[in-house]
Design an enzyme around this catalytic site. Structure first.
Site: not given
Length: 274
Positions: A79, A260, A234, A238
């Site tokens: 973030h 991720h 979001h 990311d």
């Protein structure tokens, strides 16, 4: 038009709690010389060991992105890195007093405001920009992330979630400072009540709350949403943070259900091709 590298114009600090560690933590942003990149210094450890925010230092990507070099380890950096990337901040020393930056409100917006408070200054070196020249794809089961040659930086993401209030969400954004600040930075991380106990048993989400995440029970969101499609926004945030680990890149990212792990694997592949 030639673009020049930047760093912060003033030293600024931010204090909060880590999302997964639950530890109180302060970050301090300090100016750094040209070609430094983003570097974290663990000032709570002897000798204040440092780790650079680069894909080759990623050691774990379960639920969050972890960077490690020797004794220096930091995680849930995405973030903050997304805010640096969006604000075109190239060089910065991030002094940090624990293993994880503050979660703030679960979005990148507090970090955008922190950078705006500090201001940025141009430095006497050209900004490094890498234009992707060939398709690169990372796949895992029904998930994938790919990057294609493109004049600019664009992210197209399809999120598919079985929750009745989520389902399929689609987002497509040209990543500019203005678009990021208004459309993506406020989007917060998502959590589910049924996962909390399992995560905490693994030592994760110890600092999570309704104040720093959008939490869903089996039927509905327990937190008022900032956007109807906050989840996919979001997810795109990311990707900005994870791909920042490859430097400043021109390309069109297309992803379905990426994570991720896939994002940072693509960052490593991009870095290897430079």
């Amino acid at each position: 038009m030639t673009e020049y590298q930047t760093t912060v114009a003033a030293t600024v600090t931010y204090t909060g709690i880590g999302l997964h560690s639950g530890q109180d933590v302060t970050i301090t942003l300090k100016a750094a010389p040209v070609n430094t990149g983003i570097v974290f210094a663990r000032v709570d450890l002897p000798g204040a060991p440092r780790v650079a925010a680069t894909a080759c230092n990623v050691t774990n990507a379960m639920r969050a992105t972890t960077l490690e070099a020797g004794a220096a380890k930091v995680f849930t950096v995405e973030h903050l890195l997304a805010a640096f990337y969006a604000m075109k901040l190239d060089n910065c020393l991030v002094e940090i007093t624990a293993v994880e930056p503050p979660v703030a409100d679960g979005s990148s917006l507090p970090f955008i405001r922190l950078i705006q408070e500090a201001g940025t200054v141009e430095q006497a070196a050209e900004r490094r920009q890498y234009a992707v020249t060939k398709e690169m794809t990372i796949r895992q089961d029904d998930k994938f992330i790919t990057i294609l040659p493109y004049d600019g930086f664009r992210i197209t993401f399809t999120s598919i979630n079985p929750h009745p209030q989520l389902g399929v969400q689609f987002g497509d954004y040209e990543i500019t400072p203005e678009t990021f600040i208004h459309e993506l930075a406020p989007a917060r991380t998502i959590g589910f009540m049924h996962e909390v106990e399992a995560l905490q048993a693994q030592g994760l989400a110890l600092g999570g709350s309704l104040e720093n995440a959008v939490v869903y029970d089996h039927e509905k969101a327990l937190t008022p949403l900032r956007f109807p499609d906050e989840l996919v926004r979001h997810k795109i945030l990311d990707i900005v943070g994870d791909l920042a680990l490859a430097g400043r890149v021109s390309g069109h990212v297309i992803a379905v259900k990426s994570s991720h792990a896939l994002n940072t694997a693509l960052a490593k592949e991009i870095l290897a091709s430079i």
